[in-house]
Design an enzyme around this catalytic site. Sequence first.
Site, PDB file in Angstrom:
ATOM      1  N   ARG A  98      -0.166 -11.314  -5.896  1.00 15.17           N
ATOM      2  CA  ARG A  98       0.858 -10.385  -6.377  1.00 15.17           C
ATOM      3  C   ARG A  98       2.187 -11.078  -6.680  1.00 15.17           C
ATOM      4  O   ARG A  98       2.924 -10.644  -7.558  1.00 15.17           O
ATOM      5  CB  ARG A  98       1.091  -9.265  -5.343  1.00 15.17           C
ATOM      6  CG  ARG A  98      -0.026  -8.224  -5.316  1.00 15.17           C
ATOM      7  CD  ARG A  98       0.340  -7.075  -4.387  1.00 15.17           C
ATOM      8  NE  ARG A  98      -0.710  -6.059  -4.318  1.00 15.17           N
ATOM      9  CZ  ARG A  98      -0.724  -4.947  -5.047  1.00 15.17           C
ATOM     10  NH1 ARG A  98       0.236  -4.705  -5.908  1.00 15.17           N
ATOM     11  NH2 ARG A  98      -1.705  -4.067  -4.910  1.00 15.17           N
ATOM     12  N   ILE A 121      -3.509  -6.512   9.074  1.00  8.85           N
ATOM     13  CA  ILE A 121      -2.713  -5.462   8.437  1.00  8.85           C
ATOM     14  C   ILE A 121      -3.627  -4.887   7.367  1.00  8.85           C
ATOM     15  O   ILE A 121      -3.934  -5.542   6.377  1.00  8.85           O
ATOM     16  CB  ILE A 121      -1.397  -5.999   7.876  1.00  8.85           C
ATOM     17  CG1 ILE A 121      -0.541  -6.539   9.036  1.00  8.85           C
ATOM     18  CG2 ILE A 121      -0.645  -4.895   7.123  1.00  8.85           C
ATOM     19  CD1 ILE A 121       0.831  -7.045   8.625  1.00  8.85           C
ATOM     20  N   THR A 136       0.824  -1.201   0.000  1.00  7.64           N
ATOM     21  CA  THR A 136       0.000   0.000   0.000  1.00  7.64           C
ATOM     22  C   THR A 136       0.863   1.257   0.000  1.00  7.64           C
ATOM     23  O   THR A 136       0.421   2.316  -0.450  1.00  7.64           O
ATOM     24  CB  THR A 136      -0.948  -0.005   1.214  1.00  7.64           C
ATOM     25  OG1 THR A 136      -1.626  -1.267   1.264  1.00  7.64           O
ATOM     26  CG2 THR A 136      -1.976   1.099   1.135  1.00  7.64           C
ATOM     27  N   TYR A 146       4.792 -12.682   4.721  1.00 11.57           N
ATOM     28  CA  TYR A 146       3.688 -12.066   3.976  1.00 11.57           C
ATOM     29  C   TYR A 146       3.346 -12.958   2.796  1.00 11.57           C
ATOM     30  O   TYR A 146       4.116 -13.065   1.847  1.00 11.57           O
ATOM     31  CB  TYR A 146       4.118 -10.668   3.522  1.00 11.57           C
ATOM     32  CG  TYR A 146       3.093  -9.853   2.763  1.00 11.57           C
ATOM     33  CD1 TYR A 146       1.746 -10.187   2.729  1.00 11.57           C
ATOM     34  CD2 TYR A 146       3.498  -8.709   2.081  1.00 11.57           C
ATOM     35  CE1 TYR A 146       0.827  -9.419   2.036  1.00 11.57           C
ATOM     36  CE2 TYR A 146       2.588  -7.931   1.380  1.00 11.57           C
ATOM     37  CZ  TYR A 146       1.262  -8.276   1.362  1.00 11.57           C
ATOM     38  OH  TYR A 146       0.357  -7.511   0.669  1.00 11.57           O
ATOM     39  N   LYS A 204       1.302 -12.513   7.772  1.00 11.54           N
ATOM     40  CA  LYS A 204       0.173 -11.801   7.178  1.00 11.54           C
ATOM     41  C   LYS A 204      -0.354 -12.694   6.064  1.00 11.54           C
ATOM     42  O   LYS A 204       0.297 -12.890   5.045  1.00 11.54           O
ATOM     43  CB  LYS A 204       0.602 -10.445   6.627  1.00 11.54           C
ATOM     44  CG  LYS A 204      -0.516  -9.707   5.898  1.00 11.54           C
ATOM     45  CD  LYS A 204      -0.023  -8.430   5.241  1.00 11.54           C
ATOM     46  CE  LYS A 204      -1.149  -7.742   4.461  1.00 11.54           C
ATOM     47  NZ  LYS A 204      -0.685  -6.513   3.765  1.00 11.54           N
TER      48      LYS A 204
END
Length: 305
Positions: A138, A203, A45, A133, A161
């Site tokens: 992605r 998150i 982000t 993560y 996450k």
Amino acid sequence: MISGSVVALVTPMLANGELDWDGLQRLVQFHLEQRTDAILVCGTTGESATLTVTEQGEIIEQVLAGVGGRIPVIVGCSSSATRDAVHLAAQARSLGADACLVAAPAYNKPTQEGLYQHFLSISRAVPLPMILYNVPGRTAVDILPETVERLADLDTVIAIKEASGSLERALVLLERVGDRMAVLSGDDATAAELVLKGGSGVISVTANVAPAQMHKLCTLAREGKEQQARALNEHLLPLHEVLFAETNPIPVKYALHRMQLIDNGIRLPLTPLSTELHARVDEALATTQGPLASAQVQQATFKDA
């Protein structure tokens, strides 16, 4: 352990794409006032893929100075090259970050053994608490539960996450490693359910624009107040949904600009929010900013961007 509502902070930019330091400090103070539980900088982000290493270091320094030790600061340290991820983690540690967030390497599609060795190498090189993560949408590679189990044995790995978009996957991780690491949601829409079932927090993208509400959501869920947590989550669903109407962080940067918290800059290859989506974001902001929002948000004049 990291817990509660962790904001995946945007990186404020001016219209020309340069970093907006005044905007960054505004956001830090906004989140301190609104009781965000921790701040993540230089993540997805935060447009980490477009930031130089020098810029990342400057962002870390600015945020740490603004936070002043009041809440944890986590730094995104992801790279497709293991040695570069090590370098980013070392920089974060040297500047005083509380933890690093490391995604699976994107594009080169390592095997599960390659993933294990990637995180192991970072753990051995940099004694900084690490949050794994998993975001296969992605990175094009999925950190499977058996690999997470292996990584849970590493001293520096404190959390994951889980952003596969599957609540079922997150629950599997809770069952298999929940006693050894925190399981954090990477999906705002299902975060309440995960925390109600034992997850540690989220998150969050939504926390950029509704930080007090996301903090309250996590608190209610952790206290087992199912009805209240689900009701608040239902209230926030329009934001959860519209903030992903285009690639993150395009919609959330538009929303923050409408709230007069940041300028309207974003870096290529990302582009400003499509005009036809402006009304949807405006409506979601107007309908979800309730009594938990700050006076600044409640009184914001949603001018044309």
